[in-house]
Design a protein around this motif. Structure first.
Motif, short mmCIF file in Angstrom:
data_model
loop_
_atom_site.label_atom_id
_atom_site.label_comp_id
_atom_site.label_asym_id
_atom_site.label_seq_id
_atom_site.Cartn_x
_atom_site.Cartn_y
_atom_site.Cartn_z
N ASP A 46 48.46 6.16 26.04
CA ASP A 46 47.65 7.26 26.56
C ASP A 46 48.51 8.41 27.06
N THR A 47 49.59 8.09 27.75
CA THR A 47 50.46 9.13 28.32
C THR A 47 51.05 10.02 27.24
N PHE A 48 51.41 9.43 26.11
CA PHE A 48 52.06 10.21 25.06
C PHE A 48 51.11 10.58 23.92
N GLY A 49 49.80 10.40 24.15
CA GLY A 49 48.81 10.85 23.19
C GLY A 49 48.90 10.23 21.82
N LEU A 50 49.13 8.93 21.78
CA LEU A 50 49.35 8.26 20.49
C LEU A 50 48.07 7.73 19.86
N MET A 51 47.01 7.60 20.64
CA MET A 51 45.80 6.93 20.15
C MET A 51 45.22 7.63 18.92
N ASP A 52 45.30 8.94 18.88
CA ASP A 52 44.72 9.68 17.76
C ASP A 52 45.42 9.38 16.44
N ALA A 53 46.64 8.87 16.51
CA ALA A 53 47.41 8.59 15.28
C ALA A 53 47.12 7.20 14.72
N VAL A 54 46.38 6.37 15.47
CA VAL A 54 46.20 4.97 15.08
C VAL A 54 44.85 4.75 14.40
N ARG A 55 44.88 4.05 13.27
CA ARG A 55 43.67 3.60 12.60
C ARG A 55 43.51 2.11 12.86
N PHE A 56 42.48 1.76 13.62
CA PHE A 56 42.26 0.37 13.99
C PHE A 56 41.43 -0.36 12.93
N ASN A 57 41.46 -1.70 13.03
CA ASN A 57 40.67 -2.56 12.13
C ASN A 57 40.94 -2.24 10.66
N THR A 58 42.17 -1.90 10.39
CA THR A 58 42.57 -1.51 9.03
C THR A 58 43.75 -2.39 8.60
N THR A 59 43.64 -2.99 7.46
CA THR A 59 44.66 -3.92 6.97
C THR A 59 45.45 -3.30 5.83
N VAL A 60 46.76 -3.33 5.94
CA VAL A 60 47.62 -2.88 4.85
C VAL A 60 47.66 -3.99 3.80
N GLN A 61 47.25 -3.66 2.61
CA GLN A 61 47.25 -4.66 1.53
C GLN A 61 48.49 -4.55 0.65
N ARG A 62 48.93 -3.31 0.41
CA ARG A 62 50.09 -3.15 -0.47
C ARG A 62 50.79 -1.84 -0.15
N ILE A 63 52.12 -1.91 -0.14
CA ILE A 63 52.95 -0.71 -0.04
C ILE A 63 53.93 -0.77 -1.21
N SER A 64 53.88 0.23 -2.06
CA SER A 64 54.73 0.22 -3.25
C SER A 64 55.34 1.59 -3.47
N MET A 65 56.43 1.61 -4.22
CA MET A 65 57.15 2.84 -4.49
C MET A 65 56.43 3.70 -5.52
N VAL A 66 56.52 4.99 -5.35
CA VAL A 66 56.00 5.92 -6.34
C VAL A 66 57.04 6.06 -7.45
N PRO A 67 56.68 5.76 -8.70
CA PRO A 67 57.65 5.89 -9.78
C PRO A 67 58.13 7.34 -9.93
N ALA A 68 59.42 7.46 -10.14
CA ALA A 68 60.00 8.78 -10.40
C ALA A 68 59.81 9.12 -11.88
N PRO A 69 59.99 10.37 -12.26
CA PRO A 69 59.89 10.74 -13.68
C PRO A 69 60.80 9.86 -14.54
#
Length: 471
Positions: free
Chosen positions: A105-128
């Motif tokens: 609360d002190t540093f105003g972080l709550m607005d940056a957080v998405r709750f009840n959200t599950t990360v399913q996959r993180i993958s690299m963006v292919p380069a050209p």
């Protein structure tokens, strides 16, 4: 020279994730924190053990580090004035969660957080050309309420903690033993084990803590240590547990388990056995990132996450992929703040990393040094070295060194815990260096010099009478 602002995804809204968000925002980045639970706190967001379990905190848990040595560098862990706060030096877990929420609360972080959200996959963006750039962008797929979202970020900070994937031993008969078995990740309260014979496997912090709590309601509690003989087991448990064993007739020590028998018997390595109702495995956790796809560039091998330059950056994917909060046996949450600040400053261009080749060489040298020192691979990220942590912070982000009084407080706490396992949280005696540090930083009222020695003598005398002196 700074680069333009980056979009950064932070995985997890525990201590590591929140301080990462704070440091990234300070550097001007656009931050999205993805959190699978309903609130901030990570492991410290207690749940009652029903439904999806994220926390490994049990109901009675109190901190094992003094609050004065904890806290972020610019946000001390002071007790809350009035209300239902817990002002003890070693408060319960709810007080620490309150502190985390206050930080948010002190540093105003709550607005940056998405709750009840599950990360399913993180993958690299292919380069050209269907390749991958040295520091790629990332596609993050997440779900909330059945809705799938895919977004692209310039960078990802993995801050999902290291206490979510229980590690179980391989014991003959585990798969066919019909009585109750659980990992301490699922333990919450002692009442379900009333009048039972319970075997607790593992004798580190959680094993000792849970064992001592259970002995109040259980018929018998048997602690099993990862040693093959009783003599070896007695040699590693410490004076504090030895005192507890002498004080409580229903608390027993054994070497490691040899096998579990179908009739309910637990047989130990020295041939002794007990007929048990429950086995609780306090055997730690393993790092796990099932959502992260790196084409094999980051792996978990015998609990070593690697290769990671200084426990943070995978050399072939830096700086767009980083990890905050991997090391253990460090000052929490201060070391996480150090790592987060370094990551944020690297992404903003304030700091630069060595070349990929130099980072790989440095990481290999670190691994070899640990191996030569006899440190098992699974303990790669166990630091337990305050001088190393000081040098780490100074070198990577100009972080101030930990004050000497805090170092002494931290080490005296460890020593007192080892000697007085059942009482260290409530009986302690501070040195004059510690007391002066507490006074100067607002933890104690200012006292005229002529009264200080008298107060300290009285305090230490009282502790000495109770048999729990640090010294």
């Amino acid at each position: 020279m700074r680069s333009s602002s980056m979009t950064v995804c932070v995985v997890g809204a525990g201590l590591s994730g929140l301080v990462s968000a704070r440091e990234l925002l300070r550097e001007g980045h656009e931050v999205t924190v993805i959190e699978k639970s309903h609130g901030v706190g990570g492991q410290w967001l207690y749940d009652d053990g029903h439904g999806m379990q994220s926390s490994s905190v049990y109901a009675s848990l109190r901190l094992i580090s003094p609050r004065e040595a904890m806290g972020f560098s610019d946000f001390p862990f002071h007790a809350k004035v009035g209300g239902d706060g817990d002002a003890r030096r070693y408060p319960g877990h709810r007080e620490f969660l309150r502190y985390i929420r206050d930080f948010c609360d002190t540093f105003g972080l709550m607005d940056a957080v998405r709750f009840n959200t599950t990360v399913q996959r993180i993958s690299m963006v292919p380069a050209p050309g269907d390749g991958f750039s040295p520091s790629p962008m990332w596609v993050v797929r997440s779900t909330r309420d059945g809705v799938v979202t895919e977004e692209t970020f310039d960078a990802v900070v993995v801050a999902s903690g290291n206490h979510s994937q229980p590690r179980l031993p391989a014991i003959d008969g585990m798969d066919t033993w019909r009585r109750r078995q659980l990992h301490c990740h699922s333990y919450r309260v002692p009442e379900p084990f009333r009048d039972e014979v319970v075997v607790v496997v593992g004798c580190k912090e959680s094993g000792k803590d849970i064992g001592l709590e259970l002995r109040k309601v259980a018929k018998e509690v048997h602690l099993s240590v990862n040693r093959t003989t009783m003599e070896a087991a007695e040699g590693v448990v410490g004076a504090g547990l030895c005192k507890a064993l002498a004080n409580h007739a229903n608390l027993h020590l054994h070497p490691q388990i040899d096998r579990l028998q179908a009739d309910g018997r637990v047989v130990f390595a020295d041939g002794s056995c007990v007929l048990a109702d429950t086995v609780i495995y306090c055997t730690g956790y393993t790092y796990s990132f099932p959502f992260l796809e790196t084409e094999g560039r980051v792996t978990v091998d015998d609990n070593r996450v690697g290769p990671l330059f200084e426990h943070v950056f995978p050399p072939s994917l830096a700086p767009s992929l980083s990890f905050v909060g991997i090391p253990t046996k460090v000052i929490v949450p201060l070391f996480m703040e150090v790592q987060a600040r370094w990551v944020a400053q690297v992404l903003s261009g304030r700091r630069t990393l060595p070349s990929e080749e130099e980072m790989l060489l440095s990481t290999d040298e670190y691994y070899r040094a640990r191996e030569l020192a006899g440190v098992p691979k699974r303990r790669t990220h166990v630091l337990l070295d305050l001088e190393y942590c000081d040098e780490y912070g100074e070198k990577h982000c100009g972080f101030p060194r930990l004050e000497e009084w805090k170092k002494e407080l931290a080490w005296s706490s460890v020593s007192n815990k080892g000697d007085n396992l059942e009482t260290f949280r409530d009986d302690f005696c501070d040195s004059e260096l510690v007391r002066e540090g507490l006074r100067k930083n607002g933890w104690l009222p200012l006292v005229p010099p002529e009264q200080r020695k008298e107060q300290m003598d009285l305090a230490c005398s009282a502790v000495s009478i109770s048999g729990t002196s640090n010294f």
